[in-house]
Write an enzyme that holds these catalytic residues in place. Sequence first.
Site, short mmCIF file in Angstrom:
data_model
loop_
_atom_site.label_atom_id
_atom_site.label_comp_id
_atom_site.label_asym_id
_atom_site.label_seq_id
_atom_site.Cartn_x
_atom_site.Cartn_y
_atom_site.Cartn_z
N ASN A 85 0.85 -1.19 0.00
CA ASN A 85 0.00 0.00 0.00
C ASN A 85 0.88 1.23 0.00
OD1 ASN A 85 -2.52 -1.41 0.14
ND2 ASN A 85 -2.06 -1.89 2.28
N HIS A 98 6.92 -1.47 3.01
CA HIS A 98 6.73 -2.88 3.40
C HIS A 98 5.92 -3.59 2.34
CE1 HIS A 98 3.53 -0.45 5.27
NE2 HIS A 98 2.73 -1.48 5.11
P1 AMP Z 1 -0.30 -0.87 5.73
O1 AMP Z 1 -1.70 -0.62 6.24
O2 AMP Z 1 -0.23 -1.41 4.35
O3 AMP Z 1 0.59 0.33 5.95
O4 AMP Z 1 0.26 -2.06 6.62
C1 AMP Z 1 0.75 -1.88 7.90
C2 AMP Z 1 0.64 -3.20 8.59
O5 AMP Z 1 1.44 -3.18 9.74
C3 AMP Z 1 -0.79 -3.56 9.05
O6 AMP Z 1 -1.20 -4.77 8.41
C4 AMP Z 1 -0.64 -3.73 10.56
O7 AMP Z 1 -1.42 -4.78 11.09
C5 AMP Z 1 0.84 -3.99 10.71
N1 AMP Z 1 1.42 -3.64 12.00
C6 AMP Z 1 1.27 -2.49 12.69
N2 AMP Z 1 1.99 -2.51 13.82
C7 AMP Z 1 2.65 -3.71 13.83
C8 AMP Z 1 3.56 -4.33 14.73
N3 AMP Z 1 3.97 -3.73 15.86
N4 AMP Z 1 4.02 -5.56 14.43
C9 AMP Z 1 3.61 -6.19 13.31
N5 AMP Z 1 2.78 -5.65 12.40
C10 AMP Z 1 2.28 -4.43 12.67
#
Ligand code: AMP
Length: 112
Positions: A85, A98
């Site tokens: 995203n 990511h």
């Molecule tokens: P996006 O919405 O594409 O920016 O993805 C960010 C992702 O990070 C989401 O799927 C969240 O669930 C994940 N996320 C946020 N904080 C953490 C964390 N501390 N450890 C692992 N994943 C996380």
Amino acid sequence: MDCLFCKIAAGEIPSAKVYEDETILAFRDINPQAPTHILVIPKAHIGSVAELTEANAALVGHIFAVIPEIAVREGLTGGFRIVSNCGPDAGQSVPHLHFHILGGKELSLEMA
Ligand code: AMP
Ligand code: ZN
């Protein structure tokens, strides 16, 4: 820098790591959207795909060489999806590049 994934990369915030080397890290998403949901990040801060340039080609190539290794290790024999995203319209919630690896079930084809 006050960035969640920089802190995870630095080990300042714990994560469920599935792969790590000098330049990248993969860990399980804290709020999984599929039976297997892994995030692959560069350790160095890059905001999103929108910031990528030719200078990042080797790093991105490395990420995409490791993703299939992770998929094999996770037993994603039925396939998987890679999502990145980028920006508010895509719902990017963490402003550090990511790639989501999603798999372990038949995924919905909904894209928008
Ligand atoms: P996006 O919405 O594409 O920016 O993805 C960010 C992702 O990070 C989401 O799927 C969240 O669930 C994940 N996320 C946020 N904080 C953490 C964390 N501390 N450890 C692992 N994943 C996380
Ligand atoms: Zn960062």
